[in-house]
Scaffold this motif. Structure first.
Motif, mmCIF file in Angstrom:
data_model
loop_
_atom_site.group_PDB
_atom_site.id
_atom_site.type_symbol
_atom_site.label_atom_id
_atom_site.label_comp_id
_atom_site.label_asym_id
_atom_site.label_seq_id
_atom_site.Cartn_x
_atom_site.Cartn_y
_atom_site.Cartn_z
ATOM 1 N N ARG A 180 0.830 -1.198 0.000
ATOM 2 C CA ARG A 180 0.000 0.000 0.000
ATOM 3 C C ARG A 180 0.876 1.264 0.000
ATOM 4 O O ARG A 180 1.095 1.882 1.054
ATOM 5 N N PRO A 181 1.416 1.674 -1.187
ATOM 6 C CA PRO A 181 2.195 2.914 -1.234
ATOM 7 C C PRO A 181 1.261 4.129 -1.155
ATOM 8 O O PRO A 181 0.053 4.014 -1.403
ATOM 9 N N PRO A 182 1.778 5.337 -0.849
ATOM 10 C CA PRO A 182 0.925 6.530 -0.789
ATOM 11 C C PRO A 182 0.366 6.871 -2.174
ATOM 12 O O PRO A 182 1.013 6.618 -3.191
ATOM 13 N N ASN A 183 -0.807 7.420 -2.254
ATOM 14 C CA ASN A 183 -1.386 7.809 -3.551
ATOM 15 C C ASN A 183 -1.588 9.325 -3.670
ATOM 16 O O ASN A 183 -2.234 9.795 -4.599
ATOM 17 N N ILE A 184 -1.033 10.101 -2.717
ATOM 18 C CA ILE A 184 -1.052 11.565 -2.819
ATOM 19 C C ILE A 184 0.294 12.092 -2.343
ATOM 20 O O ILE A 184 0.786 11.668 -1.280
ATOM 21 N N ILE A 185 0.907 13.000 -3.131
ATOM 22 C CA ILE A 185 2.109 13.694 -2.672
ATOM 23 C C ILE A 185 1.889 15.191 -2.866
ATOM 24 O O ILE A 185 1.142 15.625 -3.744
ATOM 25 N N THR A 186 2.557 15.977 -2.011
ATOM 26 C CA THR A 186 2.444 17.461 -2.070
ATOM 27 C C THR A 186 3.836 18.055 -2.093
ATOM 28 O O THR A 186 4.399 18.392 -1.036
ATOM 29 N N PRO A 187 4.452 18.129 -3.277
ATOM 30 C CA PRO A 187 5.838 18.627 -3.374
ATOM 31 C C PRO A 187 5.914 20.150 -3.197
ATOM 32 O O PRO A 187 6.220 20.890 -4.140
ATOM 33 N N ASN A 188 5.626 20.624 -1.966
ATOM 34 C CA ASN A 188 5.615 22.057 -1.702
ATOM 35 C C ASN A 188 6.768 22.490 -0.814
ATOM 36 O O ASN A 188 6.806 23.609 -0.310
ATOM 37 N N GLY A 189 7.708 21.572 -0.535
ATOM 38 C CA GLY A 189 8.898 21.935 0.222
ATOM 39 C C GLY A 189 8.713 21.944 1.710
ATOM 40 O O GLY A 189 9.629 22.373 2.436
ATOM 41 N N ASP A 190 7.571 21.484 2.237
ATOM 42 C CA ASP A 190 7.389 21.495 3.695
ATOM 43 C C ASP A 190 7.920 20.224 4.351
ATOM 44 O O ASP A 190 7.693 19.979 5.534
ATOM 45 N N THR A 191 8.610 19.375 3.605
ATOM 46 C CA THR A 191 9.213 18.101 4.060
ATOM 47 C C THR A 191 8.189 17.072 4.481
ATOM 48 O O THR A 191 8.525 16.045 5.067
ATOM 49 N N LYS A 192 6.939 17.345 4.148
ATOM 50 C CA LYS A 192 5.883 16.382 4.464
ATOM 51 C C LYS A 192 5.255 15.912 3.171
ATOM 52 O O LYS A 192 4.673 16.700 2.434
ATOM 53 N N ASN A 193 5.441 14.655 2.856
ATOM 54 C CA ASN A 193 4.832 14.077 1.659
ATOM 55 C C ASN A 193 5.340 14.753 0.389
ATOM 56 O O ASN A 193 4.590 14.894 -0.570
ATOM 57 N N ASP A 194 6.636 15.106 0.383
ATOM 58 C CA ASP A 194 7.173 15.812 -0.771
ATOM 59 C C ASP A 194 7.513 14.871 -1.911
ATOM 60 O O ASP A 194 7.624 15.326 -3.070
ATOM 61 N N PHE A 195 7.693 13.595 -1.632
ATOM 62 C CA PHE A 195 8.175 12.664 -2.652
ATOM 63 C C PHE A 195 7.324 11.393 -2.655
ATOM 64 O O PHE A 195 6.731 11.010 -1.635
ATOM 65 N N LEU A 196 7.326 10.728 -3.805
ATOM 66 C CA LEU A 196 6.755 9.386 -3.917
ATOM 67 C C LEU A 196 7.903 8.386 -3.749
ATOM 68 O O LEU A 196 8.861 8.399 -4.531
ATOM 69 N N SER A 197 7.823 7.564 -2.727
ATOM 70 C CA SER A 197 8.801 6.484 -2.519
ATOM 71 C C SER A 197 8.042 5.231 -2.062
ATOM 72 O O SER A 197 6.897 5.322 -1.603
ATOM 73 N N MET A 198 8.675 4.102 -2.179
ATOM 74 C CA MET A 198 7.996 2.830 -1.842
ATOM 75 C C MET A 198 8.939 1.943 -1.012
ATOM 76 O O MET A 198 9.498 0.952 -1.499
ATOM 77 N N TRP B 15 -1.771 4.359 -8.868
ATOM 78 C CA TRP B 15 -1.819 5.748 -9.299
ATOM 79 C C TRP B 15 -1.435 6.650 -8.137
ATOM 80 O O TRP B 15 -1.487 6.248 -6.966
ATOM 81 N N VAL B 16 -1.043 7.842 -8.458
ATOM 82 C CA VAL B 16 -0.673 8.828 -7.472
ATOM 83 C C VAL B 16 -1.131 10.208 -7.954
ATOM 84 O O VAL B 16 -1.067 10.518 -9.152
ATOM 85 N N GLU B 17 -1.619 11.016 -7.034
ATOM 86 C CA GLU B 17 -2.045 12.385 -7.373
ATOM 87 C C GLU B 17 -1.013 13.374 -6.834
ATOM 88 O O GLU B 17 -0.621 13.283 -5.658
ATOM 89 N N VAL B 18 -0.577 14.294 -7.705
ATOM 90 C CA VAL B 18 0.371 15.338 -7.301
ATOM 91 C C VAL B 18 -0.441 16.612 -7.071
ATOM 92 O O VAL B 18 -1.110 17.115 -7.983
ATOM 93 N N LYS B 19 -0.388 17.117 -5.838
ATOM 94 C CA LYS B 19 -1.077 18.364 -5.510
ATOM 95 C C LYS B 19 -0.045 19.480 -5.307
ATOM 96 O O LYS B 19 1.057 19.231 -4.802
ATOM 97 N N PRO B 20 -0.451 20.687 -5.706
ATOM 98 C CA PRO B 20 0.499 21.793 -5.534
ATOM 99 C C PRO B 20 0.765 22.053 -4.040
ATOM 100 O O PRO B 20 -0.042 21.734 -3.187
#
Length: 626
Positions: free
Chosen positions: A544-562, A621-626
């Protein structure tokens, strides 16, 4: 009845002591037929020793001759005295064994009435006291055996072997005893009785024949006053125990006496065969021999044990030894003490000091002493056990004995059952007989560990072991180590299913963990049975990898990794990840299982494909949010 002469005529063997026939199964339809013939080695003429003798086999139902078997002399030995020191120059017996292998074909030996074998030879010792015309009296050696097929199946039977041959003489006025009891290879029941010896058809004029005649065979003629029940006169006259085969007689007269014994064998209550032994007993005047005597007392007790009145009570921690004193009025008498259980089997008392010695010789004591101790683990279970203590001298012809019967009861020290606990799945609160074992499922590529603990309130030495049902633990990647000791034992079980386990068709393995104790008379083992089942390693349902990332630089959920990708295992490894846009364009690729995809400036939905070298794939699938 016509009997064919042997040409040339054999010498008349006027010193035949006796003998018996023997038929033993070897394998398949092959049997060994033997004649044990006993010969007077003092008076017998060497020329009377036949190099071969002929046995004839007949049908019991019809007395029809089936075949003749030529038996060849294969062995010549001397029959030993019970006590070699008692040997006399007038008595020496030689055992001659004639033998031949033969085939008992089922097609030929199938008559339900069975068959008999006979060998005829003349003559007996001329000095025999209890039959008419002993020098002209012959012998017919005889045995019966069943058909070799019954109800369409092979029926195997070997003759009970009556043993040993009699090498001793008897003393007038003294009780003589000898064991003619046999052993049966087929565990058939045996019964013994006295019989009149068979004379057969040979004579001093015709001592040997080319083949035996058929039954019925003439009997020897008893002299006046002698009979089947009084073959050797005495008080008691010669007799045999029907169950044990033990001969007893207290002969009243000097002389040489012939006698006959029959051993019948029964299977499931039906008689299937018999063998006869003819033999003779020499009665002599012997020097007077006094009976030895023994006394018993519990060790440390001043009172003598009183047979028939006292019963020893053996309890845990109490005295378990007897002090025995034994002596003999005769000078230079060598005494031997022995014990014999009467109504029990199992652990028997042991002599802790020498039980053999000489009394009333220069420098020797008048009385011998020994100690007999009962093992801690005798349990009479509330019954009274009987033990015979027997002292025997070295008198001739047979030892004189004194027997003292000891009655005793014994109880065991209590033993609490040890406990076995573990980190395996718990057992039912009320374990049932034949309950299924606990089941542990282990994924390929993972590691399973369990601990076990054995404890014992009695502080007995404990040992923990683990055994695979039909397999070797190490070969399956299992390991068990234990620390054993008094009152406590610990164990560690580990299983790391290896690549061979993954390729095996056997995916269920049962292991028995056993706790045993050493020290108590009745150890109480404990066992835990566990069935281990091999299951595939983590699959897509568990991934169960994450399906939402928020690459906004806050170091939380910035990347997709497995990081929870299935591990590389048994030659299978991570091949790469490809990420696609919703229109199928490749936006990212990496061969590194530790990849990190940021997706900065690429808001939207994307699809990924993870590939392994064995063809396995994971999609998502993964969703990239701003």
């Amino acid at each position: 009845m016509a009997l064919a002469l042997v040409a040339p005529l054999a010498a008349s063997a006027t010193h035949i002591v006796g003998g018996e026939l023997d038929l033993q199964h070897k394998s398949g339809t092959t049997y060994t037929l033997s004649l044990n013939l006993y010969f007077d080695a003092i008076n017998g003429a060497p020329g009377a020793l036949d190099p071969q003798l002929t046995a004839s086999i007949f049908s019991k139902a019809t007395n029809e001759r089936i075949t003749n078997v030529v038996l060849t002399l294969t062995s010549k030995t001397f029959v030993n005295y019970t006590s070699p020191a008692c040997a006399v120059g007038s008595l020496s017996t030689r055992k001659l064994v004639y033998t031949r292998d033969l085939t008992l074909a089922p097609a030929l030996y199938s008559n339900p009435a069975g068959y008999y074998v006979a060998v005829e030879r003349c003559c007996r010792n001329v000095t025999i006291s209890n039959i008419v015309n002993p020098g002209g009296a012959a012998q017919a050696f005889y045995l019966e055996f069943p058909a070799v097929v019954r109800n369409g199946a092979a029926f195997i039977d070997s003759t009970p072997r009556i043993f040993p041959p009699l090498g001793d003489y008897a003393c007038r006025g003294e009780l003589f005893y000898y064991d003619f009891g046999g052993q049966d290879p087929d565990q058939d029941s045996l019964a013994y009785d006295m019989v009149t010896p068979l004379n057969g058809f040979t004579t001093s004029v015709l001592p040997s024949v080319a083949q035996a005649g058929s039954a019925p065979y003439p009997l020897i003629q008893w002299s006046a006053g002698r009979s089947i029940t009084n073959q050797i006169p005495g008080s008691p006259a010669l007799g045999i125990d029907a169950r044990t085969g033990r001969l007893t007689v207290r002969p009243a007269s000097l002389g040489l006496y012939v006698f006959g014994v029959r051993c019948s064998e029964y299977r499931r209550g039906v008689k299937i065969g018999e063998t006869r032994r003819d033999f003779q007993l020499f009665v002599l005047n012997c020097p007077t021999n006094a009976t030895p005597r023994l006394q018993v007392r519990a060790t440390g007790s001043p009172a003598l044990y009183r047979p028939g009145r006292d019963t020893l009570r053996l309890v845990p921690g109490g005295n378990r030894c007897l002090t025995i004193r034994y002596t003999d009025p005769d000078p230079n008498s060598v005494l031997t003490l022995s014990s014999r259980p009467v109504n029990f089997t199992g652990p028997t008392p042991l002599f802790t000091t020498s039980r053999t010695g000489t009394v009333r010789a220069p420098g020797a004591p008048d009385t011998l002493t020994t100690t007999l101790c009962f093992p801690d683990c005798i349990d009479t279970q509330g019954k009274v056990y009987l033990l015979d203590l027997i002292v025997a001298d070295n008198g001739c012809s047979l030892p004189r004995r004194d027997t003292l019967r000891v009655a005793f009861t014994a109880t065991l020290a209590p033993n609490a059952a040890p406990r076995l606990t573990s980190t395996f799945p718990p057992e039912p609160a009320l374990p049932l007989p034949n309950a299924p074992p606990a089941v542990v499922r282990v994924a390929l590529g993972s590691r399973y560990t369990a601990t076990l603990l054995g404890t014992d309130a009695d502080r007995n030495a404990l040992t923990l072991t683990a055994t695979g049902d039909g397999f070797d633990l190490a070969a399956r990647g299992m390991r068990f180590t234990a620390q054993n000791g008094p009152g406590e034992a610990t164990g560690l079980f580990t299983w790391e299913p290896n690549c061979d386990a993954g390729r095996s068709t056997v995916t269920s393995l049962t292991v028995r963990f056993r706790l045993t104790e050493t020290g108590p008379c009745v150890p109480i083992p404990r066992e835990r049975v566990v069935r281990f089942e091999l299951v595939p390693e983590k699959d897509s349902a568990a991934f169960r990898p994450p399906n939402i990332i928020t690459p906004n630089g806050d170091t939380k959920n910035d990347f997709l990794s497995m990081p929870d990708l299935p591990a590389d295992f048994c030659g299978r490894s991570f091949a790469g990840i490809t990420i696609y846009s919703r229109w199928g364009q490749v936006v990212y690729q990496s061969p590194d299982r530790n990849f990190r995809w940021g997706g900065a400036g690429m808001a939207g939905n994307y699809f990924y494909l993870v590939s392994y070298t064995d063809g396995r794939r994971f999609k998502g699938w993964v969703e990239v949010k701003p």
